[in-house]
Design a protein around this motif. Structure first.
Motif, PDB file in Angstrom:
ATOM      1  N   LYS A 120       4.181 -14.593   3.565  1.00  0.00           N
ATOM      2  CA  LYS A 120       3.183 -13.593   3.167  1.00  0.00           C
ATOM      3  C   LYS A 120       3.760 -12.188   3.263  1.00  0.00           C
ATOM      4  O   LYS A 120       3.513 -11.342   2.384  1.00  0.00           O
ATOM      5  CB  LYS A 120       1.938 -13.732   4.045  1.00  0.00           C
ATOM      6  N   ARG A 121       4.527 -11.912   4.319  1.00  0.00           N
ATOM      7  CA  ARG A 121       5.116 -10.583   4.481  1.00  0.00           C
ATOM      8  C   ARG A 121       6.130 -10.293   3.377  1.00  0.00           C
ATOM      9  O   ARG A 121       6.195  -9.181   2.854  1.00  0.00           O
ATOM     10  CB  ARG A 121       5.806 -10.468   5.845  1.00  0.00           C
ATOM     11  N   VAL A 122       6.914 -11.293   3.017  1.00  0.00           N
ATOM     12  CA  VAL A 122       8.006 -11.084   2.060  1.00  0.00           C
ATOM     13  C   VAL A 122       7.535 -11.154   0.614  1.00  0.00           C
ATOM     14  O   VAL A 122       7.939 -10.336  -0.237  1.00  0.00           O
ATOM     15  CB  VAL A 122       9.134 -12.110   2.302  1.00  0.00           C
ATOM     16  N   TYR A 123       6.657 -12.111   0.302  1.00  0.00           N
ATOM     17  CA  TYR A 123       6.272 -12.348  -1.089  1.00  0.00           C
ATOM     18  C   TYR A 123       4.855 -11.867  -1.427  1.00  0.00           C
ATOM     19  O   TYR A 123       4.430 -11.987  -2.579  1.00  0.00           O
ATOM     20  CB  TYR A 123       6.393 -13.838  -1.418  1.00  0.00           C
ATOM     21  N   GLY A 124       4.137 -11.336  -0.441  1.00  0.00           N
ATOM     22  CA  GLY A 124       2.813 -10.794  -0.704  1.00  0.00           C
ATOM     23  C   GLY A 124       1.701 -11.802  -0.480  1.00  0.00           C
ATOM     24  O   GLY A 124       1.935 -12.981  -0.206  1.00  0.00           O
ATOM     25  N   ASP A 125       0.462 -11.325  -0.602  1.00  0.00           N
ATOM     26  CA  ASP A 125      -0.708 -12.161  -0.338  1.00  0.00           C
ATOM     27  C   ASP A 125      -0.770 -13.390  -1.240  1.00  0.00           C
ATOM     28  O   ASP A 125      -1.324 -14.426  -0.849  1.00  0.00           O
ATOM     29  CB  ASP A 125      -1.992 -11.344  -0.518  1.00  0.00           C
ATOM     30  N   TYR A 161       1.682 -15.274  -2.189  1.00  0.00           N
ATOM     31  CA  TYR A 161       2.975 -15.954  -2.079  1.00  0.00           C
ATOM     32  C   TYR A 161       2.893 -17.413  -2.519  1.00  0.00           C
ATOM     33  O   TYR A 161       3.882 -17.991  -2.996  1.00  0.00           O
ATOM     34  CB  TYR A 161       3.508 -15.868  -0.644  1.00  0.00           C
ATOM     35  N   PHE A 162       1.740 -18.033  -2.381  1.00  0.00           N
ATOM     36  CA  PHE A 162       1.578 -19.448  -2.742  1.00  0.00           C
ATOM     37  C   PHE A 162       1.568 -19.645  -4.264  1.00  0.00           C
ATOM     38  O   PHE A 162       1.497 -20.780  -4.736  1.00  0.00           O
ATOM     39  CB  PHE A 162       0.291 -19.995  -2.132  1.00  0.00           C
ATOM     40  N   LEU A 163       1.661 -18.559  -5.025  1.00  0.00           N
ATOM     41  CA  LEU A 163       1.747 -18.628  -6.478  1.00  0.00           C
ATOM     42  C   LEU A 163       3.128 -18.202  -6.972  1.00  0.00           C
ATOM     43  O   LEU A 163       3.331 -18.031  -8.178  1.00  0.00           O
ATOM     44  CB  LEU A 163       0.679 -17.728  -7.120  1.00  0.00           C
ATOM     45  N   ASN A 164       4.062 -18.032  -6.051  1.00  0.00           N
ATOM     46  CA  ASN A 164       5.375 -17.486  -6.386  1.00  0.00           C
ATOM     47  C   ASN A 164       6.443 -18.592  -6.391  1.00  0.00           C
ATOM     48  O   ASN A 164       6.719 -19.192  -5.354  1.00  0.00           O
ATOM     49  CB  ASN A 164       5.751 -16.404  -5.369  1.00  0.00           C
ATOM     50  N   PRO A 165       7.072 -18.871  -7.536  1.00  0.00           N
ATOM     51  CA  PRO A 165       8.107 -19.911  -7.607  1.00  0.00           C
ATOM     52  C   PRO A 165       9.297 -19.645  -6.696  1.00  0.00           C
ATOM     53  O   PRO A 165      10.022 -20.583  -6.338  1.00  0.00           O
ATOM     54  CB  PRO A 165       8.532 -19.883  -9.086  1.00  0.00           C
ATOM     55  N   ALA A 166       9.493 -18.376  -6.313  1.00  0.00           N
ATOM     56  CA  ALA A 166      10.613 -18.050  -5.426  1.00  0.00           C
ATOM     57  C   ALA A 166      10.428 -18.686  -4.046  1.00  0.00           C
ATOM     58  O   ALA A 166      11.405 -18.881  -3.312  1.00  0.00           O
ATOM     59  CB  ALA A 166      10.753 -16.536  -5.289  1.00  0.00           C
ATOM     60  N   VAL A 167       9.200 -19.010  -3.685  1.00  0.00           N
ATOM     61  CA  VAL A 167       8.925 -19.614  -2.377  1.00  0.00           C
ATOM     62  C   VAL A 167       9.591 -20.982  -2.267  1.00  0.00           C
ATOM     63  O   VAL A 167      10.204 -21.319  -1.254  1.00  0.00           O
ATOM     64  CB  VAL A 167       7.405 -19.718  -2.138  1.00  0.00           C
ATOM     65  N   GLY A 168       9.481 -21.782  -3.324  1.00  0.00           N
ATOM     66  CA  GLY A 168      10.125 -23.091  -3.305  1.00  0.00           C
ATOM     67  C   GLY A 168      11.630 -22.973  -3.185  1.00  0.00           C
ATOM     68  O   GLY A 168      12.270 -23.750  -2.464  1.00  0.00           O
ATOM     69  N   TYR A 221      -6.425 -19.347  -0.638  1.00  0.00           N
ATOM     70  CA  TYR A 221      -7.754 -18.937  -1.099  1.00  0.00           C
ATOM     71  C   TYR A 221      -8.020 -19.261  -2.569  1.00  0.00           C
ATOM     72  O   TYR A 221      -9.138 -19.601  -2.949  1.00  0.00           O
ATOM     73  CB  TYR A 221      -7.964 -17.445  -0.836  1.00  0.00           C
ATOM     74  N   LYS A 222      -6.994 -19.178  -3.414  1.00  0.00           N
ATOM     75  CA  LYS A 222      -7.204 -19.419  -4.848  1.00  0.00           C
ATOM     76  C   LYS A 222      -7.713 -20.838  -5.091  1.00  0.00           C
ATOM     77  O   LYS A 222      -8.627 -21.055  -5.906  1.00  0.00           O
ATOM     78  CB  LYS A 222      -5.908 -19.195  -5.620  1.00  0.00           C
ATOM     79  N   TYR A 223      -7.126 -21.809  -4.399  1.00  0.00           N
ATOM     80  CA  TYR A 223      -7.540 -23.192  -4.586  1.00  0.00           C
ATOM     81  C   TYR A 223      -8.948 -23.417  -4.036  1.00  0.00           C
ATOM     82  O   TYR A 223      -9.726 -24.177  -4.614  1.00  0.00           O
ATOM     83  CB  TYR A 223      -6.537 -24.126  -3.923  1.00  0.00           C
ATOM     84  N   LEU A 224      -9.258 -22.759  -2.929  1.00  0.00           N
ATOM     85  CA  LEU A 224     -10.598 -22.904  -2.359  1.00  0.00           C
ATOM     86  C   LEU A 224     -11.644 -22.306  -3.297  1.00  0.00           C
ATOM     87  O   LEU A 224     -12.732 -22.864  -3.470  1.00  0.00           O
ATOM     88  CB  LEU A 224     -10.661 -22.238  -0.983  1.00  0.00           C
ATOM     89  N   GLU A 225     -11.324 -21.178  -3.903  1.00  0.00           N
ATOM     90  CA  GLU A 225     -12.249 -20.571  -4.862  1.00  0.00           C
ATOM     91  C   GLU A 225     -12.488 -21.504  -6.055  1.00  0.00           C
ATOM     92  O   GLU A 225     -13.618 -21.613  -6.566  1.00  0.00           O
ATOM     93  CB  GLU A 225     -11.710 -19.223  -5.346  1.00  0.00           C
ATOM     94  N   GLU A 226     -11.432 -22.188  -6.480  1.00  0.00           N
ATOM     95  CA  GLU A 226     -11.571 -23.115  -7.605  1.00  0.00           C
ATOM     96  C   GLU A 226     -12.498 -24.280  -7.263  1.00  0.00           C
ATOM     97  O   GLU A 226     -13.070 -24.909  -8.160  1.00  0.00           O
ATOM     98  CB  GLU A 226     -10.195 -23.645  -8.012  1.00  0.00           C
TER      99      GLU A 226
END
Length: 492
Positions: A443-448, A450-457, A340-345
């Motif tokens: 999403k469940r683990v890192y929150g809504d 999650y696409f902004l979280n470096p831990a995902v990579g 959503y963040k990128y779409l808002e941009e």
């Protein structure tokens, strides 16, 4: 002195226990063969890259000749066959997995690198490289593709399979019965919601036709790439999306370029040397979503850390990797673009984003059933090679999408995928499911956000890419997300 002697005996005994004579012999043999195998894979990757990036699409088959010679080594086939029979006695998990994959590769190679099959495939690849041309009619090309289908079936039966499609499923990580059950499960799980969708678009009382349904299918693809028609720096946006999840593509051995491509190919990710050299090529008009998809392939393969070449996942020999898993990893990366963040941009309001999400959910049953049609079409071609392709397609559209369509007035088989990447469509169906499951887990683990979280990579690299083909793809997904694919919430 006695103490030293006892220590030596103890160490010697531990070596014998950890690496029996047979396991050491197997390991040494496979090490040597895999070095040779990887060298040919690198040559093949280089040739394919040249084929796709050269506007003439000229075919160089030196690596194919080497593969043919490599796989028709009777000693290799005999040893793998014998070791596969006793694989349960092999204590080393990595070695046992190598034996299993080698068995899959050699099984498929007896068909795919059989001289008559590979020569006819190469003949068709050359024709399609210049398609369309005045030299060959569509009907002639389709007849030659049917001939290739029959040749593959014949050789697959000689290897003990009912048809070529079943051989592919069994040796690329998709058990035939499991896949049939998955299709049945999706069919039953989406039936009522799809019927409701059909009723909703039939407000005039007239049942929707082919063009009506396909209009909504096109919409599902459009909703995957919400950047269409916008002018922006694709490289910069790609860097931003990946940097937010802790990945810097600029430090990875990944390159991409644009070129014209043969019919049926929009983009192609090419792991030339895993993990050190990945190149992607795409049509200029390829959407941002699918460009990111190809980069996703590169991130997976350049993220492999395992040493044994056969466990790295080279794609040039069927059976070496689970293609559905590769497509799923690419989809995981591509899907980040829809956050959503990128779409808002790019000007999307929260209300518009919610509306898009609702539409995607509403169209999901249609899209899954459409993917079933695509997946089963080629499988049915191999199951019933004497049956006209247009009739097979007509019956599948009737059964799963409830529409009637005469497909006899256009070509149905002219695509490079049917020639060079046979029985592949089912991989996209399963990949979509796996990708959705992984994003749900993130999403469940890192929150809504999650696409902004470096831990995902870090998670993707450590849990899904690092170990290559060391484990079966279903084990990888289950261990990473603690879920199997049969989750009703996805299909409804």
């Amino acid at each position: 002195m006695k103490k030293h002697k006892g220590l030596v005996l103890a160490l010697f005994g531990s070596v014998l226990f950890s690496c029996s004579y047979n396991e050491c012999e197997i390991s040494e043999f496979l090490d040597q063969k895999e070095r040779e195998y990887e060298e040919i894979c690198i040559q093949k990757g280089t040739e394919v890259w040249q084929y796709y990036t050269d506007s003439a699409h000229s075919v160089n088959s030196l690596s194919t000749d080497r593969f043919m010679q490599f796989f028709y080594d009777d000693t290799l086939k005999e040893k793998i066959n014998n070791w596969y029979k006793i694989r349960g006695k092999v204590r080393n998990d990595t070695l046992r997995r190598r034996i299993v994959i080698w068995n899959d590769i050699i099984t498929c190679a007896q068909v795919n690198f059989e001289s008559e099959v590979i020569n006819h495939q190469s003949y068709l690849e050359n024709i399609l490289a210049d398609y369309p041309s005045d030299q060959y009619t569509d009907q002639y090309i389709e007849n030659e593709i049917v001939k290739l289908i029959k040749l593959r079936n014949q050789k697959a039966r000689e290897s003990g399979y009912g048809n070529y499609a079943h051989m592919v499923l069994q040796n690329t990580g998709i058990d035939t019965l499991w896949f049939e059950n998955l299709v049945s499960f999706i069919d039953s799980s989406t039936s009522e919601s799809y019927k409701e969708f059909v009723r909703k678009i039939s407000l005039t009382g007239v049942s929707p036709g082919y063009s009506d349904i396909m209009g909504y299918v096109v919409k599902t693809y459009e909703l995957r790439d919400l950047y269409q028609g916008m002018k922006f720096d694709k490289k910069r946006q790609m860097d931003k999306i990946l940097n937010h999840i802790g990945i810097d593509i600029n430090t990875s051995p990944i390159q991409y370029t644009f070129s014209s491509l043969p019919p049926g190919i929009g983009g192609f990710g090419n792991a030339i040397s895993i993990p050190d050299d990945f190149k992607a090529v795409a049509r200029e008009e390829l959407s941002f979503y699918y460009l990111l998809h190809e980069i996703g392939h590169g991130l997976q393969w350049t993220g492999v850390e395992i040493e044994q070449p056969v466990l790295k996942g080279y794609e040039w020999c069927m059976g070496n990797s689970a293609c559905l898993y590769n497509e799923a990893m690419a989809e995981v990366i591509a899907t980040f673009s829809s956050s959503y963040k990128y779409l808002e941009e790019f000007g999307y309001t929260p209300q518009k984003i919610d509306s898009i999400t609702d539409t995607i959910l509403e169209l999901r049953p249609l899209f899954l059933r459409y993917q079933i049609v695509n997946a089963l079409f080629e499988i049915e071609l191999y199951r019933n090679p004497e049956k006209p392709a247009e009739l097979i397609k007509q019956e599948l559209y009737r059964k799963y999408l409830f529409v009637e369509k005469d497909f006899s007035k256009k070509s149905n088989l002219i695509s490079l995928s049917y020639v060079s990447y046979p029985v592949y469509e089912q991989n996209y169906l399963i990949a979509d499911i796996v990708s959705t499951q992984i994003h749900g887990y993130l999403k469940r683990v890192y929150g809504d956000d999650y696409f902004l979280n470096p831990a995902v990579g870090t998670f993707l690299k450590a849990s899904l890419w690092k170990s290559g083909e060391l484990r079966d793809w279903r084990q990888r997904i289950l261990q990473a997300t603690n879920m199997d694919l049969y989750d009703n919430s996805f299909y409804e």
